[in-house]
Scaffold this motif. Sequence first.
Motif, PDB file in Angstrom:
ATOM      1  N   ALA A 167       0.847  -1.182   0.000  1.00 34.92           N
ATOM      2  CA  ALA A 167       0.000   0.000   0.000  1.00 34.92           C
ATOM      3  C   ALA A 167       0.890   1.241   0.000  1.00 34.92           C
ATOM      4  O   ALA A 167       2.062   1.163   0.350  1.00 34.92           O
ATOM      5  N   PRO A 168       0.372   2.403  -0.388  1.00 41.03           N
ATOM      6  CA  PRO A 168      -1.003   2.684  -0.707  1.00 41.03           C
ATOM      7  C   PRO A 168      -1.333   2.517  -2.186  1.00 41.03           C
ATOM      8  O   PRO A 168      -0.448   2.552  -3.034  1.00 41.03           O
ATOM      9  N   ASP A 169      -2.627   2.366  -2.472  1.00 39.88           N
ATOM     10  CA  ASP A 169      -3.139   2.226  -3.835  1.00 39.88           C
ATOM     11  C   ASP A 169      -2.550   1.005  -4.536  1.00 39.88           C
ATOM     12  O   ASP A 169      -1.878   0.181  -3.951  1.00 39.88           O
ATOM     13  N   ASP A 170      -2.804   0.923  -5.813  1.00 41.90           N
ATOM     14  CA  ASP A 170      -2.288  -0.179  -6.624  1.00 41.90           C
ATOM     15  C   ASP A 170      -1.075   0.300  -7.415  1.00 41.90           C
ATOM     16  O   ASP A 170      -0.923  -0.018  -8.591  1.00 41.90           O
ATOM     17  N   ASN A 171      -0.229   1.050  -6.759  1.00 45.75           N
ATOM     18  CA  ASN A 171       0.960   1.582  -7.419  1.00 45.75           C
ATOM     19  C   ASN A 171       1.922   0.449  -7.735  1.00 45.75           C
ATOM     20  O   ASN A 171       2.321  -0.310  -6.856  1.00 45.75           O
ATOM     21  N   ARG A 172       2.305   0.331  -8.996  1.00 45.63           N
ATOM     22  CA  ARG A 172       3.144  -0.784  -9.433  1.00 45.63           C
ATOM     23  C   ARG A 172       4.492  -0.777  -8.727  1.00 45.63           C
ATOM     24  O   ARG A 172       5.006  -1.832  -8.323  1.00 45.63           O
ATOM     25  N   ALA A 173       5.065   0.395  -8.547  1.00 45.64           N
ATOM     26  CA  ALA A 173       6.357   0.473  -7.879  1.00 45.64           C
ATOM     27  C   ALA A 173       6.264  -0.059  -6.451  1.00 45.64           C
ATOM     28  O   ALA A 173       7.123  -0.823  -5.999  1.00 45.64           O
ATOM     29  N   MET A 174       5.198   0.315  -5.724  1.00 45.02           N
ATOM     30  CA  MET A 174       5.055  -0.158  -4.355  1.00 45.02           C
ATOM     31  C   MET A 174       4.788  -1.660  -4.304  1.00 45.02           C
ATOM     32  O   MET A 174       5.208  -2.343  -3.365  1.00 45.02           O
TER      33      MET A 174
END
Length: 232
Positions: A167-174
């Motif tokens: 998290a947060p979100d569906d951020n590809r990097a994270m």
Amino acid sequence: MSQTSDPEPGELLAHGRGSDVYALDGHRVLRRYRGTSFAQREARLMEYVRAHGYPIPAVHEVRPDALVLDRVHGPTMADAIVRRPWTFRASMRMLAELHDRLHAIPAPDWLDLAPAGEGACVVHLDLHPLNVLIGPEGPVVIDWTNAGRGRADVDIALTWLLLQTGAPDDNRAMQLIAASVRKLTTGWFSRAADPSGAAVRDGLQPAVRYRLENPTLHERERRAVSRLLDRA
């Protein structure tokens, strides 16, 4: 700091859950809140922390629904890791050092208590690789909406939690960072920031409660946090 209504925003640079960041020119950005504004409180805290030598953008103006801040030219730590995966461990050490520096700053008397546990230092409560910009002179920490007076161990545990769950979100990097952290079992960050494991262990339950109380949390994130607590 001053209050004004000009200039108007330009290019959208970043889109978050509670605010959007627009370019004003080559040196400044406008961080505009969506919904409830915390501009006055956030600006006061940022100036206090910056006066203690912590790397954050300078506040130039305060508006009813926005802040005008220094523009930092550089990628987020998350994007920098994806572009240069071999820097992952150095980045985690940098996160740990940013925690150490922040928690050495005593909370001022006027700063309200953070909801994640009573303490005496300044805590960020959202210090993850999307909120660290790698500027020409080094890391710069952004997004101080959640910051307050609290417990260092909860702040560290919350970062570990965010790294673990992607998290947060569906951020590809994270998501890629989360996969790397899970491969290291307990995570390089937790070892660098907290070699004994005490902070993550002691701060995890209040960090989880704080995270699950976030009204913007997606159901996927909620399930990931709950699974992590079960494993812990």
